[in-house]
Design a protein around this motif. Sequence first.
Motif, PDB file in Angstrom:
ATOM      1  N   ALA A 328       0.858  -1.185   0.000  1.00 21.53           N
ATOM      2  CA  ALA A 328       0.000   0.000   0.000  1.00 21.53           C
ATOM      3  C   ALA A 328       0.892   1.232   0.000  1.00 21.53           C
ATOM      4  N   ALA A 329       0.308   2.375  -0.371  1.00 22.10           N
ATOM      5  CA  ALA A 329       1.063   3.633  -0.415  1.00 22.10           C
ATOM      6  C   ALA A 329       0.199   4.760   0.148  1.00 22.10           C
ATOM      7  N   PHE A 330       0.864   5.738   0.760  1.00 17.19           N
ATOM      8  CA  PHE A 330       0.159   6.845   1.404  1.00 17.19           C
ATOM      9  C   PHE A 330       0.880   8.160   1.115  1.00 17.19           C
ATOM     10  N   HIS A 331       0.101   9.217   1.020  1.00 17.56           N
ATOM     11  CA  HIS A 331       0.653  10.573   1.014  1.00 17.56           C
ATOM     12  C   HIS A 331      -0.121  11.340   2.079  1.00 17.56           C
ATOM     13  N   GLY A 332       0.491  11.425   3.258  1.00 21.66           N
ATOM     14  CA  GLY A 332      -0.184  12.059   4.382  1.00 21.66           C
ATOM     15  C   GLY A 332       0.191  13.509   4.574  1.00 21.66           C
ATOM     16  N   GLY A 333       0.869  14.113   3.577  1.00 18.62           N
ATOM     17  CA  GLY A 333       1.281  15.504   3.697  1.00 18.62           C
ATOM     18  C   GLY A 333       0.148  16.475   3.416  1.00 18.62           C
ATOM     19  N   SER A 334       0.472  17.738   3.487  1.00 19.93           N
ATOM     20  CA  SER A 334      -0.509  18.796   3.258  1.00 19.93           C
ATOM     21  C   SER A 334      -0.402  19.307   1.825  1.00 19.93           C
ATOM     22  N   ALA A 335      -1.345  20.183   1.449  1.00 21.50           N
ATOM     23  CA  ALA A 335      -1.344  20.740   0.095  1.00 21.50           C
ATOM     24  C   ALA A 335      -0.077  21.532  -0.184  1.00 21.50           C
ATOM     25  N   GLU A 336       0.485  22.146   0.867  1.00 17.09           N
ATOM     26  CA  GLU A 336       1.724  22.919   0.677  1.00 17.09           C
ATOM     27  C   GLU A 336       2.912  22.024   0.306  1.00 17.09           C
ATOM     28  N   ASP A 337       2.839  20.751   0.660  1.00 15.80           N
ATOM     29  CA  ASP A 337       3.941  19.835   0.375  1.00 15.80           C
ATOM     30  C   ASP A 337       4.017  19.464  -1.104  1.00 15.80           C
ATOM     31  N   GLY A 338       2.882  19.572  -1.790  1.00 11.08           N
ATOM     32  CA  GLY A 338       2.868  19.188  -3.191  1.00 11.08           C
ATOM     33  C   GLY A 338       2.754  17.675  -3.375  1.00 11.08           C
ATOM     34  N   PRO A 339       2.735  17.184  -4.622  1.00 14.08           N
ATOM     35  CA  PRO A 339       2.514  15.758  -4.878  1.00 14.08           C
ATOM     36  C   PRO A 339       3.764  14.921  -4.624  1.00 14.08           C
ATOM     37  N   ARG A 340       3.534  13.644  -4.401  1.00 11.81           N
ATOM     38  CA  ARG A 340       4.634  12.680  -4.416  1.00 11.81           C
ATOM     39  C   ARG A 340       4.739  12.127  -5.833  1.00 11.81           C
ATOM     40  N   VAL A 341       5.922  12.180  -6.416  1.00 11.68           N
ATOM     41  CA  VAL A 341       6.108  11.769  -7.805  1.00 11.68           C
ATOM     42  C   VAL A 341       7.259  10.768  -7.881  1.00 11.68           C
ATOM     43  N   VAL A 342       7.025   9.631  -8.541  1.00  9.44           N
ATOM     44  CA  VAL A 342       8.091   8.660  -8.792  1.00  9.44           C
ATOM     45  C   VAL A 342       8.043   8.248 -10.252  1.00  9.44           C
ATOM     46  N   PHE A 343       9.199   7.880 -10.779  1.00  8.63           N
ATOM     47  CA  PHE A 343       9.253   7.228 -12.084  1.00  8.63           C
ATOM     48  C   PHE A 343       9.320   5.737 -11.817  1.00  8.63           C
ATOM     49  N   MET A 344       8.339   5.018 -12.287  1.00  9.98           N
ATOM     50  CA  MET A 344       8.209   3.593 -12.006  1.00  9.98           C
ATOM     51  C   MET A 344       8.564   2.783 -13.244  1.00  9.98           C
ATOM     52  N   VAL A 345       9.398   1.754 -13.069  1.00  8.75           N
ATOM     53  CA  VAL A 345       9.736   0.858 -14.173  1.00  8.75           C
ATOM     54  C   VAL A 345       9.880  -0.554 -13.624  1.00  8.75           C
ATOM     55  N   ASP A 346       9.364  -1.516 -14.369  1.00 11.28           N
ATOM     56  CA  ASP A 346       9.429  -2.918 -13.950  1.00 11.28           C
ATOM     57  C   ASP A 346      10.688  -3.572 -14.516  1.00 11.28           C
ATOM     58  N   LEU A 347      11.462  -4.203 -13.628  1.00  8.90           N
ATOM     59  CA  LEU A 347      12.696  -4.894 -13.986  1.00  8.90           C
ATOM     60  C   LEU A 347      12.538  -6.386 -13.706  1.00  8.90           C
ATOM     61  N   TRP A 348      13.327  -7.194 -14.403  1.00 11.75           N
ATOM     62  CA  TRP A 348      13.292  -8.629 -14.167  1.00 11.75           C
ATOM     63  C   TRP A 348      13.812  -8.944 -12.764  1.00 11.75           C
ATOM     64  N   HIS A 349      13.186  -9.913 -12.132  1.00  8.69           N
ATOM     65  CA  HIS A 349      13.730 -10.456 -10.885  1.00  8.69           C
ATOM     66  C   HIS A 349      15.122 -10.997 -11.192  1.00  8.69           C
ATOM     67  N   PRO A 350      16.124 -10.691 -10.371  1.00  7.64           N
ATOM     68  CA  PRO A 350      17.497 -11.076 -10.710  1.00  7.64           C
ATOM     69  C   PRO A 350      17.735 -12.573 -10.816  1.00  7.64           C
ATOM     70  N   ASN A 351      16.842 -13.395 -10.247  1.00  7.97           N
ATOM     71  CA  ASN A 351      17.035 -14.843 -10.299  1.00  7.97           C
ATOM     72  C   ASN A 351      16.243 -15.521 -11.409  1.00  7.97           C
ATOM     73  N   VAL A 352      15.650 -14.740 -12.297  1.00 10.38           N
ATOM     74  CA  VAL A 352      15.008 -15.311 -13.488  1.00 10.38           C
ATOM     75  C   VAL A 352      16.067 -15.385 -14.579  1.00 10.38           C
ATOM     76  N   ALA A 353      16.368 -16.610 -15.042  1.00 13.60           N
ATOM     77  CA  ALA A 353      17.447 -16.823 -16.009  1.00 13.60           C
ATOM     78  C   ALA A 353      17.078 -16.265 -17.381  1.00 13.60           C
ATOM     79  N   ALA A 354      18.099 -16.082 -18.220  1.00 14.23           N
ATOM     80  CA  ALA A 354      17.883 -15.494 -19.551  1.00 14.23           C
ATOM     81  C   ALA A 354      16.933 -16.348 -20.391  1.00 14.23           C
ATOM     82  N   ALA A 355      17.098 -17.682 -20.350  1.00 14.86           N
ATOM     83  CA  ALA A 355      16.206 -18.557 -21.127  1.00 14.86           C
ATOM     84  C   ALA A 355      14.774 -18.447 -20.624  1.00 14.86           C
ATOM     85  N   GLU A 356      14.604 -18.303 -19.322  1.00 10.95           N
ATOM     86  CA  GLU A 356      13.258 -18.164 -18.757  1.00 10.95           C
ATOM     87  C   GLU A 356      12.644 -16.823 -19.155  1.00 10.95           C
ATOM     88  N   ARG A 357      13.444 -15.771 -19.198  1.00 10.84           N
ATOM     89  CA  ARG A 357      12.926 -14.471 -19.617  1.00 10.84           C
ATOM     90  C   ARG A 357      12.395 -14.540 -21.046  1.00 10.84           C
TER      91      ARG A 357
END
Length: 368
Positions: A328-357
Amino acid sequence: MVCMPSGLPRTDQLTSLRIPNSSPRMSLEWLVAWSWSLDGLRDCIATGMQSVRDCDTTAAITVACLLVLFVWYCYHVGREQPRPYVSVNALMQGPDATGLQNGFVYCQSPECVRCSHSEGLNPKLYHNLQEYARRYSWSGMGRIHKGVREQGRYLRSRPSIQKPEVFFLPDLPTSPYFARDAQKHDVELLERNFQTILCEFEALYKAFSNCSLPQGWKMNSTPSGEWVTFYLVNQGVCVPRNCRKCPRTYRLLGSLRTCIGNNVFGNACISVLSPGTVITEHYGPTNIRIRCHLGLKTPSGCELVVGGEPQCWAEGRCLLFDDSFLHAAFHGGSAEDGPRVVFMVDLWHPNVAAAERQALDFIFAPGR
């Protein structure tokens, strides 16, 4: 190649090969040269034929077979028609739609691998796996075969802290959060380009108004506040109009070594939470990926909780977690704080082998 008589200089040869227009009969030297030239041509042809005869028969047959297989492969691939992509959002507009939950769309269509749920063996997944094995190989497919064959049991028996909703790959190390070294190259690359991504977000965000959502942004369902996303890659499919608005960020995705870009579990987007927003607890679709959040704007009072463990974002830093855990995620700040912004990208789990990918990209290809 025509052999010339060796006894004559080159200028004499050229002269002797010319038939004078003024002479009614050919010179003796010209006839001798012509005779020797024919002998040389005959010897050259004979030598070439002997070379062909001396060629190893087995090697010639092998080369011929490879050429035939190559021609057949090109013909077979050329006949295949590209599959049309049908997004989950498009399915939502049909009669099978069930609604939005936490910004995620669920449908009842049996053709939708991303959203279909099966208590036992999923025939669609098994068919896709068999088709991949016929085209390529069963080598390295042990875990995927086990996961597809017993998917219903895995999804039912998982503890409540981790319940991927679509696909569980067995025998992967599980942890709510991952160290930065899990995908060190991509983490460092994203952090080095923090200012580039932030500048493109700020240019986009200027288009916001109180009356309407700008083109390209998507409003997600939340019990309070507002959560909007701007997708560059949505469920494995590039969004060209959005990518043109963030060209440098989009090019950066191509430099990531472990970005999931070819199956329905891969996404890349800018995610914005306004103050007072709560994203309620939910599970991601699979454990084959780790989700990376690069903090762009991280005011105080913002928190991510994965598997019961809270963490805070930091500007210019990546946070890696497994979203198949309850989170879950929360933004409990006030309007003066402004938005929470992230750049989200999905990466392979490091233990998934190349052939499995490669196999998972095939099995869960968009529109399959």
